[in-house]
Design an enzyme around this catalytic site. Sequence first.
Site, PDB file in Angstrom:
ATOM      1  N   ASP A  33       0.852  -1.189   0.000  1.00  0.00           N
ATOM      2  CA  ASP A  33       0.000   0.000   0.000  1.00  0.00           C
ATOM      3  C   ASP A  33       0.891   1.243   0.000  1.00  0.00           C
ATOM      4  OD1 ASP A  33      -3.230   0.496   0.992  1.00  0.00           O
ATOM      5  OD2 ASP A  33      -1.830   2.190   1.070  1.00  0.00           O
ATOM      6  N   ILE A  34       0.496   2.235  -0.780  1.00  0.00           N
ATOM      7  CA  ILE A  34       1.294   3.450  -0.914  1.00  0.00           C
ATOM      8  C   ILE A  34       1.255   4.302   0.368  1.00  0.00           C
ATOM      9  CG2 ILE A  34      -0.502   4.997  -1.835  1.00  0.00           C
ATOM     10  CD1 ILE A  34       1.560   5.810  -4.008  1.00  0.00           C
ATOM     11  N   ASN A  90     -12.841  -3.278   2.331  1.00  0.00           N
ATOM     12  CA  ASN A  90     -13.806  -2.207   2.518  1.00  0.00           C
ATOM     13  C   ASN A  90     -14.773  -2.191   1.338  1.00  0.00           C
ATOM     14  OD1 ASN A  90     -12.491  -1.341   4.895  1.00  0.00           O
ATOM     15  ND2 ASN A  90     -11.018  -0.172   3.692  1.00  0.00           N
ATOM     16  N   GLY A  96     -15.678   2.630   3.653  1.00  0.00           N
ATOM     17  CA  GLY A  96     -14.387   3.300   3.505  1.00  0.00           C
ATOM     18  C   GLY A  96     -13.632   2.915   2.248  1.00  0.00           C
ATOM     19  N   GLN A  97     -14.356   2.393   1.253  1.00  0.00           N
ATOM     20  CA  GLN A  97     -13.687   1.993   0.013  1.00  0.00           C
ATOM     21  C   GLN A  97     -13.369   3.225  -0.817  1.00  0.00           C
ATOM     22  OE1 GLN A  97     -15.906  -0.763  -2.418  1.00  0.00           O
ATOM     23  NE2 GLN A  97     -14.163  -1.164  -3.772  1.00  0.00           N
ATOM     24  N   SER A  98     -12.099   3.378  -1.209  1.00  0.00           N
ATOM     25  CA  SER A  98     -11.699   4.528  -2.015  1.00  0.00           C
ATOM     26  C   SER A  98     -11.271   4.144  -3.427  1.00  0.00           C
ATOM     27  CB  SER A  98     -10.570   5.306  -1.323  1.00  0.00           C
ATOM     28  OG  SER A  98      -9.425   4.497  -1.166  1.00  0.00           O
ATOM     29  N   HIS A 103     -10.172  -5.336  -3.357  1.00  0.00           N
ATOM     30  CA  HIS A 103      -8.838  -5.555  -2.779  1.00  0.00           C
ATOM     31  C   HIS A 103      -8.974  -5.975  -1.333  1.00  0.00           C
ATOM     32  CE1 HIS A 103      -9.948  -1.290  -2.528  1.00  0.00           C
ATOM     33  NE2 HIS A 103      -9.313  -1.237  -1.371  1.00  0.00           N
ATOM     34  N   HIS A 105      -6.892  -5.886   2.144  1.00  0.00           N
ATOM     35  CA  HIS A 105      -5.749  -5.347   2.876  1.00  0.00           C
ATOM     36  C   HIS A 105      -5.202  -6.460   3.780  1.00  0.00           C
ATOM     37  CE1 HIS A 105      -6.814  -0.932   2.286  1.00  0.00           C
ATOM     38  NE2 HIS A 105      -7.992  -1.493   2.052  1.00  0.00           N
TER      39      HIS A 105
HETATM   40  P1  AMP Z   1      -9.665   1.339   0.277  1.00  0.00           P
HETATM   41  O1  AMP Z   1      -9.702   2.677   0.942  1.00  0.00           O
HETATM   42  O2  AMP Z   1     -10.075   0.191   1.127  1.00  0.00           O
HETATM   43  O3  AMP Z   1     -10.365   1.378  -1.052  1.00  0.00           O
HETATM   44  O4  AMP Z   1      -8.126   1.059  -0.006  1.00  0.00           O
HETATM   45  C1  AMP Z   1      -7.451   1.600  -1.091  1.00  0.00           C
HETATM   46  C2  AMP Z   1      -5.996   1.586  -0.725  1.00  0.00           C
HETATM   47  O5  AMP Z   1      -5.259   1.781  -1.903  1.00  0.00           O
HETATM   48  C3  AMP Z   1      -5.589   2.680   0.259  1.00  0.00           C
HETATM   49  O6  AMP Z   1      -5.061   2.083   1.432  1.00  0.00           O
HETATM   50  C4  AMP Z   1      -4.558   3.477  -0.521  1.00  0.00           C
HETATM   51  O7  AMP Z   1      -3.495   3.915   0.286  1.00  0.00           O
HETATM   52  C5  AMP Z   1      -4.099   2.470  -1.559  1.00  0.00           C
HETATM   53  N1  AMP Z   1      -3.561   3.039  -2.788  1.00  0.00           N
HETATM   54  C6  AMP Z   1      -4.106   4.015  -3.552  1.00  0.00           C
HETATM   55  N2  AMP Z   1      -3.337   4.243  -4.634  1.00  0.00           N
HETATM   56  C7  AMP Z   1      -2.297   3.369  -4.545  1.00  0.00           C
HETATM   57  C8  AMP Z   1      -1.172   3.111  -5.361  1.00  0.00           C
HETATM   58  N3  AMP Z   1      -0.938   3.786  -6.499  1.00  0.00           N
HETATM   59  N4  AMP Z   1      -0.302   2.154  -4.973  1.00  0.00           N
HETATM   60  C9  AMP Z   1      -0.521   1.455  -3.824  1.00  0.00           C
HETATM   61  N5  AMP Z   1      -1.572   1.649  -3.015  1.00  0.00           N
HETATM   62  C10 AMP Z   1      -2.448   2.606  -3.371  1.00  0.00           C
END
Ligand code: AMP
Length: 117
Positions: A33-34, A90, A96-98, A103, A105
Amino acid sequence: MADRNDTIFGMILRGEIPADIVYEDELAIAFRDIAPQADVHVLVIPRDPVKSLAHAGPGDRALLGHLLGVCTAVAEQEGIAGSGYRVVTNIGGDGGQSVDHLHFHVLGGRRMGWPPG
Ligand code: AMP
């Protein structure tokens, strides 16, 4: 019916943006994760862009099992299987899905709190 689309994770899958990939096979990849929330924070995603767990259809059940197996394999590989870890997915706004690409975690290397924030 499964809902599929493209996101930043699709760009990672296609090699259009870099990622620190720790595992890959024909169905899934895993990368760091970034913005890590623990010493170990790896995302396990399917190559097929299923939007979320809620969008996975009956035909995705084998894939879901495979992804969970990848989570445990990543935990072993990262050295957190013995100490314990958390696997989270999420779903949607309140979840909290972004990123709208399924995916899991894999978080470990510290004691997790409960309830989650
Ligand atoms: P969620 O909020 O559960 O959808 O998780 C999305 C995750 O993706 C978050 O923890 C972000 O930090 C991670 N993320 C977003 N962009 C990247 C990226 N380019 N490389 C790695 N992780 C990322």
